[in-house]
Design a protein around this motif. Structure first.
Motif, PDB file in Angstrom:
ATOM      1  N   LEU A 292     -28.485 -18.894 -41.197  1.00 32.00           N
ATOM      2  CA  LEU A 292     -29.235 -18.564 -42.436  1.00 32.00           C
ATOM      3  C   LEU A 292     -28.945 -19.791 -43.417  1.00 32.00           C
ATOM      4  O   LEU A 292     -29.790 -20.424 -44.000  1.00 32.00           O
ATOM      5  CB  LEU A 292     -28.849 -17.318 -43.252  1.00 32.00           C
ATOM      6  CG  LEU A 292     -29.682 -17.145 -44.597  1.00 32.00           C
ATOM      7  CD1 LEU A 292     -31.085 -17.190 -44.123  1.00 32.00           C
ATOM      8  CD2 LEU A 292     -28.871 -15.651 -45.154  1.00 32.00           C
ATOM      9  N   LEU A 293     -27.504 -20.216 -43.575  1.00 33.94           N
ATOM     10  CA  LEU A 293     -27.258 -21.155 -44.205  1.00 33.94           C
ATOM     11  C   LEU A 293     -27.794 -22.487 -43.941  1.00 33.94           C
ATOM     12  O   LEU A 293     -28.137 -23.466 -44.818  1.00 33.94           O
ATOM     13  CB  LEU A 293     -25.701 -21.500 -44.457  1.00 33.94           C
ATOM     14  CG  LEU A 293     -25.145 -22.182 -45.496  1.00 33.94           C
ATOM     15  CD1 LEU A 293     -25.482 -22.022 -46.720  1.00 33.94           C
ATOM     16  CD2 LEU A 293     -23.603 -22.373 -45.113  1.00 33.94           C
ATOM     17  N   THR A 294     -28.012 -22.820 -42.614  1.00 33.09           N
ATOM     18  CA  THR A 294     -28.600 -24.003 -42.078  1.00 33.09           C
ATOM     19  C   THR A 294     -30.129 -24.123 -42.519  1.00 33.09           C
ATOM     20  O   THR A 294     -30.409 -25.144 -42.803  1.00 33.09           O
ATOM     21  CB  THR A 294     -28.554 -23.842 -40.511  1.00 33.09           C
ATOM     22  OG1 THR A 294     -26.980 -24.016 -40.205  1.00 33.09           O
ATOM     23  CG2 THR A 294     -29.046 -25.302 -39.660  1.00 33.09           C
ATOM     24  N   VAL A 295     -30.866 -22.975 -42.280  1.00 34.41           N
ATOM     25  CA  VAL A 295     -32.165 -23.039 -42.695  1.00 34.41           C
ATOM     26  C   VAL A 295     -32.313 -23.306 -44.189  1.00 34.41           C
ATOM     27  O   VAL A 295     -33.238 -23.899 -44.563  1.00 34.41           O
ATOM     28  CB  VAL A 295     -32.891 -21.663 -42.031  1.00 34.41           C
ATOM     29  CG1 VAL A 295     -34.212 -21.802 -42.456  1.00 34.41           C
ATOM     30  CG2 VAL A 295     -32.624 -21.748 -40.745  1.00 34.41           C
ATOM     31  N   ILE A 296     -31.419 -22.483 -45.004  1.00 32.28           N
ATOM     32  CA  ILE A 296     -31.633 -22.664 -46.628  1.00 32.28           C
ATOM     33  C   ILE A 296     -31.399 -23.974 -46.727  1.00 32.28           C
ATOM     34  O   ILE A 296     -31.945 -24.747 -47.667  1.00 32.28           O
ATOM     35  CB  ILE A 296     -30.456 -21.601 -47.256  1.00 32.28           C
ATOM     36  CG1 ILE A 296     -31.086 -20.137 -46.829  1.00 32.28           C
ATOM     37  CG2 ILE A 296     -30.341 -22.210 -48.341  1.00 32.28           C
ATOM     38  CD1 ILE A 296     -30.067 -19.143 -47.512  1.00 32.28           C
ATOM     39  N   ALA A 297     -30.413 -24.669 -46.183  1.00 30.33           N
ATOM     40  CA  ALA A 297     -30.237 -26.074 -46.428  1.00 30.33           C
ATOM     41  C   ALA A 297     -31.228 -27.005 -46.162  1.00 30.33           C
ATOM     42  O   ALA A 297     -31.819 -27.821 -46.889  1.00 30.33           O
ATOM     43  CB  ALA A 297     -28.860 -26.702 -45.672  1.00 30.33           C
ATOM     44  N   GLU A 298     -32.109 -26.745 -45.156  1.00 31.39           N
ATOM     45  CA  GLU A 298     -33.581 -27.420 -44.611  1.00 31.39           C
ATOM     46  C   GLU A 298     -34.274 -27.101 -45.871  1.00 31.39           C
ATOM     47  O   GLU A 298     -35.007 -28.239 -46.232  1.00 31.39           O
ATOM     48  CB  GLU A 298     -33.830 -26.921 -43.435  1.00 31.39           C
ATOM     49  CG  GLU A 298     -33.249 -27.450 -42.208  1.00 31.39           C
ATOM     50  CD  GLU A 298     -33.546 -28.960 -42.083  1.00 31.39           C
ATOM     51  OE1 GLU A 298     -34.398 -29.372 -42.336  1.00 31.39           O
ATOM     52  OE2 GLU A 298     -32.430 -29.781 -41.683  1.00 31.39           O
ATOM     53  N   LEU A 299     -34.464 -26.006 -46.458  1.00 23.92           N
ATOM     54  CA  LEU A 299     -35.486 -25.780 -47.562  1.00 23.92           C
ATOM     55  C   LEU A 299     -34.985 -26.357 -48.987  1.00 23.92           C
ATOM     56  O   LEU A 299     -35.961 -26.194 -49.761  1.00 23.92           O
ATOM     57  CB  LEU A 299     -35.869 -24.413 -47.406  1.00 23.92           C
ATOM     58  CG  LEU A 299     -36.251 -23.535 -46.137  1.00 23.92           C
ATOM     59  CD1 LEU A 299     -36.680 -22.213 -46.510  1.00 23.92           C
ATOM     60  CD2 LEU A 299     -37.317 -24.420 -45.418  1.00 23.92           C
ATOM     61  N   LEU A 300     -34.033 -26.751 -49.071  1.00 22.23           N
ATOM     62  CA  LEU A 300     -33.663 -27.028 -50.458  1.00 22.23           C
ATOM     63  C   LEU A 300     -33.925 -28.544 -50.739  1.00 22.23           C
ATOM     64  O   LEU A 300     -33.047 -29.284 -51.182  1.00 22.23           O
ATOM     65  CB  LEU A 300     -32.096 -26.704 -50.654  1.00 22.23           C
ATOM     66  CG  LEU A 300     -31.533 -25.408 -50.791  1.00 22.23           C
ATOM     67  CD1 LEU A 300     -30.008 -25.526 -50.643  1.00 22.23           C
ATOM     68  CD2 LEU A 300     -32.032 -24.886 -52.078  1.00 22.23           C
TER      69      LEU A 300
ATOM     70  N   CYS B 182     -24.540 -27.566 -48.643  1.00 26.75           N
ATOM     71  CA  CYS B 182     -24.489 -26.895 -47.602  1.00 26.75           C
ATOM     72  C   CYS B 182     -24.159 -27.936 -46.565  1.00 26.75           C
ATOM     73  O   CYS B 182     -23.589 -27.204 -45.330  1.00 26.75           O
ATOM     74  CB  CYS B 182     -25.982 -26.212 -47.458  1.00 26.75           C
ATOM     75  SG  CYS B 182     -26.442 -25.123 -48.918  1.00 26.75           S
ATOM     76  N   ARG B 183     -24.708 -28.841 -46.321  1.00 27.12           N
ATOM     77  CA  ARG B 183     -24.470 -29.729 -45.019  1.00 27.12           C
ATOM     78  C   ARG B 183     -23.186 -30.163 -44.848  1.00 27.12           C
ATOM     79  O   ARG B 183     -22.597 -30.522 -43.952  1.00 27.12           O
ATOM     80  CB  ARG B 183     -25.490 -30.803 -45.049  1.00 27.12           C
ATOM     81  CG  ARG B 183     -27.118 -30.434 -44.999  1.00 27.12           C
ATOM     82  CD  ARG B 183     -28.048 -31.594 -45.237  1.00 27.12           C
ATOM     83  NE  ARG B 183     -29.196 -31.240 -44.782  1.00 27.12           N
ATOM     84  CZ  ARG B 183     -30.322 -31.889 -44.981  1.00 27.12           C
ATOM     85  NH1 ARG B 183     -30.324 -33.227 -45.358  1.00 27.12           N
ATOM     86  NH2 ARG B 183     -31.553 -31.630 -44.642  1.00 27.12           N
ATOM     87  N   ARG B 184     -22.414 -30.265 -45.912  1.00 27.25           N
ATOM     88  CA  ARG B 184     -21.011 -30.616 -45.792  1.00 27.25           C
ATOM     89  C   ARG B 184     -20.130 -29.439 -45.101  1.00 27.25           C
ATOM     90  O   ARG B 184     -19.486 -29.527 -44.110  1.00 27.25           O
ATOM     91  CB  ARG B 184     -20.022 -30.872 -46.941  1.00 27.25           C
ATOM     92  CG  ARG B 184     -20.577 -32.276 -47.470  1.00 27.25           C
ATOM     93  CD  ARG B 184     -19.642 -32.642 -48.646  1.00 27.25           C
ATOM     94  NE  ARG B 184     -19.811 -31.525 -49.916  1.00 27.25           N
ATOM     95  CZ  ARG B 184     -20.620 -31.920 -50.949  1.00 27.25           C
ATOM     96  NH1 ARG B 184     -21.505 -32.806 -50.811  1.00 27.25           N
ATOM     97  NH2 ARG B 184     -20.657 -30.999 -51.967  1.00 27.25           N
TER      98      ARG B 184
END
Length: 368
Positions: free
Chosen positions: A85-93, A103-105
């Motif tokens: 979920l955190l990975t996809v949220i990072a994509e959408l931000l 998030c990516r760090r």
């Protein structure tokens, strides 16, 4: 007597069983976030996780600090589901580089075991179409794409009665041909035309910038983060929606005033009034819907700066003469035109009453 007592006891026992079941259902714990994410992943298509992430971001942004708190909690949870979920949220931000970098760090050491479609989705948009009702209130841009090998269709609805802003969207885990066939079964008087992908991006980005009050739906603005991310995957350099050709509109207006239906409207102010009415809704003088009429005369405001009161009061009658003329030129069915005229007739008396009421209040204010 004993039989009646046994019967009462049996009824009471059945009632107790039903009450116990109801209490159990009521007290059953809601699914945890981990379970919700697990179910989305288990459905086998990345669109479901994108849907969930978009909703989470939008819900979090109702409060200035809530997104930061939610990301802090997700970062503190190393479960595979929370990592996904955190990975996809990072994509959408895409509109929050600082939070995206944060998030990516955190994810740089976590994502090695997640599916490629989650950690680095490859989006390939391959076609776009525009669905437009003949009355021109709404354009729905429908884009077919692939997330890696998964087909996905994204639809974005732009309402020209709401300042040409995005008012709704939908994401479907199916090919665009199938999605269009499904909605086509319930659509009438709708034109479907192919669209350049770069133009689709330009149209949607422009519509996303329009600041206006848009009633919330089940999907909007919950899908706004997903739509913003998705359109950034489309090619740049497209053209925005063409503005109204006011020179052509003025010529249309002049031609109308040479016809028999326009004969009662002889004052030069009638031309100015009609041109002003052209600016409502989509701005297309050849297409008038029930909703556009509601916007044009449903809630009138009188300003005597340009057009005298006696001319302004003629607006419903002027439109009633003009709309059949305009719709005949644009090939709109009489049945569709009839619904617009019915709305116009329904609002006519109220429009005139409200205009006169406003002038009376102004006169009282001036007298005071």
């Amino acid at each position: 007597m004993r039989d009646k007592r046994r019967e009462r006891k049996a009824k009471q026992a059945r009632r107790d069983v039903r009450r116990t079941k109801k209490r159990a259902l009521k007290n059953r714990a809601e699914p945890t976030l981990v379970e919700i994410v697990r179910r989305a992943i288990a459905r086998g298509h990345p669109a479901y996780l994108l849907d969930l992430a978009s909703r989470a971001i939008r819900a979090a942004r109702r409060d200035a600090t809530r997104l930061d708190n939610i990301l802090t909690n997700l970062i503190a949870m190393p479960d595979p589901e929370m990592t996904a979920l955190l990975t996809v949220i990072a994509e959408l931000l895409v509109d929050d580089p600082a939070q995206q970098a944060r998030c990516r760090r955190e994810l740089s050491e976590r994502c090695r075991y997640l599916p490629h479609s989650i950690t680095a989705p490859q989006v390939t948009a391959y076609t776009a179409v525009r669905r437009t009702h003949v009355l021109g209130d709404v354009d729905e841009l429908v884009i077919g794409a692939r997330l890696d090998t998964y087909e996905v269709t994204v639809a974005v609805r732009i309402d020209h009665n709401m300042l040409s802003s995005v008012v709704d969207s939908a994401v479907s885990a199916e090919p665009i041909d199938k999605a269009l066939a499904r909605v086509g079964k319930t659509s009438t008087d709708t034109d479907v035309v192919e669209m350049n992908l770069a133009d689709a991006r330009a149209w949607i980005e422009q519509a996303l910038t329009m600041s206006t009050f848009v009633p919330e739906t089940e999907t909007w603005p919950l899908y706004r983060p997903l739509v913003q991310w998705f359109v950034m995957q489309l090619p740049e350099g497209g053209s925005h929606r063409s503005p109204t050709d006011w020179a052509a509109a003025a010529e249309l207006c002049d031609r109308f005033f040479t016809t028999d239906p326009a004969a009662p409207f002889t004052d030069p102010g009638h031309r100015e009034l009609l041109l002003e009415l052209f600016e409502t809704g989509s701005g297309d003088p050849l297409r008038w819907s029930e909703i556009r009429i509601e916007h044009a005369i449903g809630h009138p405001y009188y300003d005597d700066t340009y057009v005298p009161l006696e001319i302004v009061l003629d607006a419903p009658d002027l439109l009633r003469a003009f709309i059949p003329y305009a719709h005949a030129q644009s090939g709109i069915r009489d049945e569709v035109t009839g619904r617009t005229i019915a709305t116009l007739d329904r609002l006519r008396t109220r429009y005139k009453r409200e205009i006169l009421g406003q002038t009376e209040r102004w006169d009282l204010d001036d007298a005071g």
